[in-house]
Design an enzyme around this catalytic site. Structure first.
Site, PDB file in Angstrom:
ATOM      1  N   ARG A 125       0.681  -1.245   0.016  1.00  0.00           N
ATOM      2  CA  ARG A 125      -0.044   0.047  -0.096  1.00  0.00           C
ATOM      3  C   ARG A 125       0.755   1.514   0.057  1.00  0.00           C
ATOM      4  NH1 ARG A 125      -2.861  -3.202   3.769  1.00  0.00           N
ATOM      5  NH2 ARG A 125      -4.498  -3.981   2.782  1.00  0.00           N
ATOM      6  N   LYS A 147       2.475  11.794 -10.230  1.00  0.00           N
ATOM      7  CA  LYS A 147       1.472  11.477 -10.934  1.00  0.00           C
ATOM      8  C   LYS A 147       2.222   9.868 -11.467  1.00  0.00           C
ATOM      9  CE  LYS A 147      -1.540  14.596 -13.020  1.00  0.00           C
ATOM     10  NZ  LYS A 147      -1.940  15.241 -14.275  1.00  0.00           N
ATOM     11  N   GLU A 189       7.995  20.602 -23.447  1.00  0.00           N
ATOM     12  CA  GLU A 189       7.698  20.717 -22.133  1.00  0.00           C
ATOM     13  C   GLU A 189       8.162  22.039 -21.085  1.00  0.00           C
ATOM     14  OE1 GLU A 189       5.086  18.927 -21.022  1.00  0.00           O
ATOM     15  OE2 GLU A 189       4.895  17.247 -22.252  1.00  0.00           O
ATOM     16  N   LYS A 231       6.516  24.170 -11.922  1.00  0.00           N
ATOM     17  CA  LYS A 231       5.465  22.808 -11.980  1.00  0.00           C
ATOM     18  C   LYS A 231       5.323  22.746 -10.462  1.00  0.00           C
ATOM     19  CE  LYS A 231       4.380  18.404 -12.880  1.00  0.00           C
ATOM     20  NZ  LYS A 231       4.622  17.136 -13.750  1.00  0.00           N
ATOM     21  N   GLU A 241      -4.940  17.611  -8.633  1.00  0.00           N
ATOM     22  CA  GLU A 241      -5.493  18.275  -9.940  1.00  0.00           C
ATOM     23  C   GLU A 241      -7.154  18.613  -9.859  1.00  0.00           C
ATOM     24  OE1 GLU A 241      -3.854  16.916 -13.823  1.00  0.00           O
ATOM     25  OE2 GLU A 241      -5.748  17.205 -14.555  1.00  0.00           O
ATOM     26  N   ARG A 245      -3.954  22.414 -11.671  1.00  0.00           N
ATOM     27  CA  ARG A 245      -2.906  21.713 -12.241  1.00  0.00           C
ATOM     28  C   ARG A 245      -3.321  21.236 -13.590  1.00  0.00           C
ATOM     29  NH1 ARG A 245       0.257  16.526  -9.207  1.00  0.00           N
ATOM     30  NH2 ARG A 245       1.308  15.931 -11.238  1.00  0.00           N
ATOM     31  N   ASN A 249      -1.649  20.960 -18.696  1.00  0.00           N
ATOM     32  CA  ASN A 249      -2.204  20.078 -20.054  1.00  0.00           C
ATOM     33  C   ASN A 249      -2.406  21.108 -21.204  1.00  0.00           C
ATOM     34  OD1 ASN A 249      -2.215  17.439 -19.022  1.00  0.00           O
ATOM     35  ND2 ASN A 249      -4.080  18.161 -17.702  1.00  0.00           N
ATOM     36  N   HIS A 252      -2.526  19.633 -24.649  1.00  0.00           N
ATOM     37  CA  HIS A 252      -2.622  18.025 -24.761  1.00  0.00           C
ATOM     38  C   HIS A 252      -3.463  17.438 -25.341  1.00  0.00           C
ATOM     39  CE1 HIS A 252       0.711  18.446 -21.924  1.00  0.00           C
ATOM     40  NE2 HIS A 252       1.196  17.269 -21.758  1.00  0.00           N
ATOM     41  N   HIS A 256      -2.440  14.701 -27.769  1.00  0.00           N
ATOM     42  CA  HIS A 256      -3.006  13.329 -27.801  1.00  0.00           C
ATOM     43  C   HIS A 256      -3.622  12.766 -28.901  1.00  0.00           C
ATOM     44  CE1 HIS A 256      -2.713  13.377 -22.786  1.00  0.00           C
ATOM     45  NE2 HIS A 256      -1.599  13.067 -23.338  1.00  0.00           N
ATOM     46  N   HIS A 269       5.679  12.267 -27.770  1.00  0.00           N
ATOM     47  CA  HIS A 269       4.460  13.101 -26.803  1.00  0.00           C
ATOM     48  C   HIS A 269       4.883  14.688 -26.884  1.00  0.00           C
ATOM     49  CE1 HIS A 269       1.902  14.150 -23.831  1.00  0.00           C
ATOM     50  NE2 HIS A 269       3.163  14.717 -22.942  1.00  0.00           N
TER      51      HIS A 269
HETATM   52  P1  NAD Z   1      10.759   7.380 -22.325  1.00  0.00           P
HETATM   53  O1  NAD Z   1      10.845   7.014 -20.959  1.00  0.00           O
HETATM   54  O2  NAD Z   1      10.249   6.422 -23.488  1.00  0.00           O
HETATM   55  O3  NAD Z   1      12.399   7.891 -22.853  1.00  0.00           O
HETATM   56  C1  NAD Z   1      12.603   8.247 -24.169  1.00  0.00           C
HETATM   57  C2  NAD Z   1      13.717   7.217 -24.785  1.00  0.00           C
HETATM   58  O4  NAD Z   1      14.917   7.758 -24.403  1.00  0.00           O
HETATM   59  C3  NAD Z   1      13.442   5.898 -24.441  1.00  0.00           C
HETATM   60  O5  NAD Z   1      13.912   4.881 -25.677  1.00  0.00           O
HETATM   61  C4  NAD Z   1      14.570   5.698 -23.449  1.00  0.00           C
HETATM   62  O6  NAD Z   1      15.005   4.165 -23.350  1.00  0.00           O
HETATM   63  C5  NAD Z   1      15.468   6.658 -23.811  1.00  0.00           C
HETATM   64  N1  NAD Z   1      16.464   7.248 -22.771  1.00  0.00           N
HETATM   65  C6  NAD Z   1      16.213   7.494 -21.511  1.00  0.00           C
HETATM   66  N2  NAD Z   1      17.227   8.164 -20.976  1.00  0.00           N
HETATM   67  C7  NAD Z   1      18.367   7.832 -22.090  1.00  0.00           C
HETATM   68  C8  NAD Z   1      19.506   8.453 -21.939  1.00  0.00           C
HETATM   69  N3  NAD Z   1      19.895   9.230 -21.011  1.00  0.00           N
HETATM   70  N4  NAD Z   1      20.281   8.281 -22.905  1.00  0.00           N
HETATM   71  C9  NAD Z   1      19.799   7.595 -23.933  1.00  0.00           C
HETATM   72  N5  NAD Z   1      18.633   7.010 -24.037  1.00  0.00           N
HETATM   73  C10 NAD Z   1      17.742   7.445 -23.079  1.00  0.00           C
HETATM   74  O7  NAD Z   1      10.183   8.917 -22.489  1.00  0.00           O
HETATM   75  P2  NAD Z   1       9.822  10.227 -22.037  1.00  0.00           P
HETATM   76  O8  NAD Z   1       9.537  11.334 -22.874  1.00  0.00           O
HETATM   77  O9  NAD Z   1      11.071  10.327 -21.176  1.00  0.00           O
HETATM   78  O10 NAD Z   1       8.398  10.095 -21.336  1.00  0.00           O
HETATM   79  C11 NAD Z   1       7.337   9.849 -21.635  1.00  0.00           C
HETATM   80  C12 NAD Z   1       6.234   8.968 -20.586  1.00  0.00           C
HETATM   81  O11 NAD Z   1       6.224   9.973 -19.618  1.00  0.00           O
HETATM   82  C13 NAD Z   1       4.958   8.585 -21.280  1.00  0.00           C
HETATM   83  O12 NAD Z   1       4.522   7.413 -20.897  1.00  0.00           O
HETATM   84  C14 NAD Z   1       3.950   9.680 -20.547  1.00  0.00           C
HETATM   85  O13 NAD Z   1       2.677   9.238 -20.322  1.00  0.00           O
HETATM   86  C15 NAD Z   1       4.826  10.022 -19.308  1.00  0.00           C
HETATM   87  N6  NAD Z   1       4.467  11.423 -18.758  1.00  0.00           N
HETATM   88  C16 NAD Z   1       4.297  11.345 -17.486  1.00  0.00           C
HETATM   89  C17 NAD Z   1       3.980  12.507 -16.878  1.00  0.00           C
HETATM   90  C18 NAD Z   1       3.867  12.608 -15.260  1.00  0.00           C
HETATM   91  O14 NAD Z   1       3.412  13.677 -14.779  1.00  0.00           O
HETATM   92  N7  NAD Z   1       3.808  11.284 -14.523  1.00  0.00           N
HETATM   93  C19 NAD Z   1       4.046  13.684 -17.366  1.00  0.00           C
HETATM   94  C20 NAD Z   1       4.536  13.787 -18.748  1.00  0.00           C
HETATM   95  C21 NAD Z   1       4.753  12.519 -19.545  1.00  0.00           C
HETATM   96  N1  GLY Z   2       2.093  16.385 -16.714  1.00  0.00           N
HETATM   97  C1  GLY Z   2       1.019  17.122 -16.230  1.00  0.00           C
HETATM   98  C2  GLY Z   2       1.031  16.897 -14.533  1.00  0.00           C
HETATM   99  O1  GLY Z   2       1.845  16.447 -14.087  1.00  0.00           O
HETATM  100  O2  GLY Z   2      -0.164  17.235 -13.919  1.00  0.00           O
END
Ligand code: NAD
Ligand code: GLY
Length: 366
Positions: A125, A147, A189, A231, A241, A245, A249, A252, A256, A269
């Site tokens: 949990r 998140k 971003e 942020k 949110e 918050r 988006n 977005h 999306h 993204h």
């Molecule tokens: P990702 O995690 O897929 O990384 C992008 C690519 O870069 C991957 O191929 C990864 O293996 C590679 N990589 C990572 N670090 C590296 C490094 N230092 N050197 C070489 N390669 C590297 O993508 P992302 O853009 O980091 O994240 C996208 C994800 O984040 C999505 O799933 C999205 O939904 C999520 N997201 C979450 C939030 C949140 O608030 N939790 C906000 C925005 C996005």
């Molecule tokens: N990426 C949007 C949030 O964290 O709320």
């Protein structure tokens, strides 16, 4: 072994007893004394992926000496942010004999961070986790704010929990290996935060676009810190949110739809967010909320940072609108979008006229 590293920038996410630092700087993965203090117990599970672990797991592993720890590696890609892999991560915690004071360490981009955070939220949990983001996007966005979650076949991020990390360790040395497209997606971003709520930062980005394109260290740290500070403020005021918050988006709903229309293969993204912000700006202008000069300024900055600003050819306006109707923010069957009042001011608008949205999409595809 602990190495001496320059003092990082520190931003606090102020959430009372759950407050945590975001450290941004060089050499932080190897600054074991700093982050090890956030680990309370004797067990740690490092979750990473098959691309990042060969590059950076060693630096983290040295800091875990003396603990019972293991690693769980995802295959690379968004499709692995799955419920099945949460099950495997929880199995790995069970194998480790992890107790309630165990810690999950997320080493990777947003995919790893979201899944690792959600696994930590589920085990007994909720146990501690530390974010070690290695993409620009995860440093400025996904690692901060708590998140966490995974995708279902029915849609992205449909399962999740708010679960704040104990610390965020943003070692910008890891960005040296990040592919160019991924780096630029992260810059989108950064622009988003400035466009929503920080006009001075927007102007600063306009001045420093070339330095950011060259990944110069000082401006890069400054840009990450300013976006994270913005942020962190929003999250501190509206963690779950209920209101403000949602402004994060901006772009977005359009973005999306573009990502989905391209089956997640055409746009990253951040690229979807860049085009989506511009479409949101064009719609806001059409609705009399902002001036053409604001849209032009956003367009110029996105272009200066090498981000896409046009809808990929072949996409259909009606099909994009249909995808926008599925957005989680919509209420009572009407579109609810984050729109723009010019640089530094965004607003949630309900009941948006679909004909105006369609007109913007048609103009973008002409
Ligand atoms: P990702 O995690 O897929 O990384 C992008 C690519 O870069 C991957 O191929 C990864 O293996 C590679 N990589 C990572 N670090 C590296 C490094 N230092 N050197 C070489 N390669 C590297 O993508 P992302 O853009 O980091 O994240 C996208 C994800 O984040 C999505 O799933 C999205 O939904 C999520 N997201 C979450 C939030 C949140 O608030 N939790 C906000 C925005 C996005
Ligand atoms: N990426 C949007 C949030 O964290 O709320």
């Amino acid at each position: 072994m602990t190495t001496t590293v320059p003092t990082p920038r520190t931003i606090d996410v102020a959430l009372g007893q759950r407050s945590y630092p975001v450290w941004i700087g060089h050499g932080l993965l190897a600054d074991h004394a700093r982050w090890r203090a956030a680990l309370k117990g004797r067990h740690a599970l490092v979750i990473s992926n098959t691309t990042v672990a060969p590059l950076y797991l060693d630096r983290v592993a040295q800091g875990l000496e003396g603990l019972h720890w293991s690693s769980f590696l995802l295959d690379d890609g968004e499709s692995h942010k799955s419920f099945a892999n949460v099950g495997r991560a929880l199995e790995a915690l069970a194998q480790l004999g992890a107790t309630r004071d165990a810690c999950v360490v997320a080493l990777g981009g947003g995919v790893v961070g979201d899944l690792a955070g959600f696994s930590a939220a589920c085990w007994m949990r909720g146990i501690d986790f530390i974010q070690m983001p290695t993409t620009l996007l995860s440093m400025v966005d996904s690692s901060v704010g708590g998140k966490t979650g995974v995708n279902l076949p029915a849609g992205k991020n449909l399962v999740g929990a708010f679960h704040q990390p104990r610390a965020v360790v943003a070692d910008i040395d890891t960005l040296a290996s990040l592919p160019e497209r991924e780096y630029r997606a992260g810059l989108a971003e950064v622009v988003k935060g400035a466009a929503i709520g920080d006009p001075a930062f927007f102007a600063w980005l306009e001045e420093h676009a070339a330095a950011l394109n060259a990944r110069e260290s000082a401006p890069l740290i400054e840009a990450i810190a300013r976006k994270v500070r913005y942020k962190a403020g929003v999250v501190a005021r509206d963690e779950t949110e209920q209101g403000e918050r949602a402004l994060l988006n901006l772009g977005h709903t359009f973005g999306h739809a573009l990502e989905t229309a391209g089956k997640y293969k055409v746009l990253l993204h951040g690229e979807g967010v860049a085009i989506g912000m511009l479409l949101a700006a064009q719609l806001s202008e059409r609705m009399g909320m902002s001036e053409p000069a604001d849209t032009a300024r956003l367009h110029r900055l996105l272009e200066a940072l090498g981000l896409p600003t046009t809808v990929p050819p072949g996409m259909q306006p009606e099909a994009l609108l249909a995808l926008m109707r599925l957005d989680k923010k919509n209420l009572a069957g009407t579109l609810r979008l984050i729109l723009w009042r010019g640089v530094g001011r965004a607003e949630i608008v309900g009941g948006v006229d679909e004909t105006a949205v369609l007109a913007v999409l048609e103009a973008a595809l002409r």
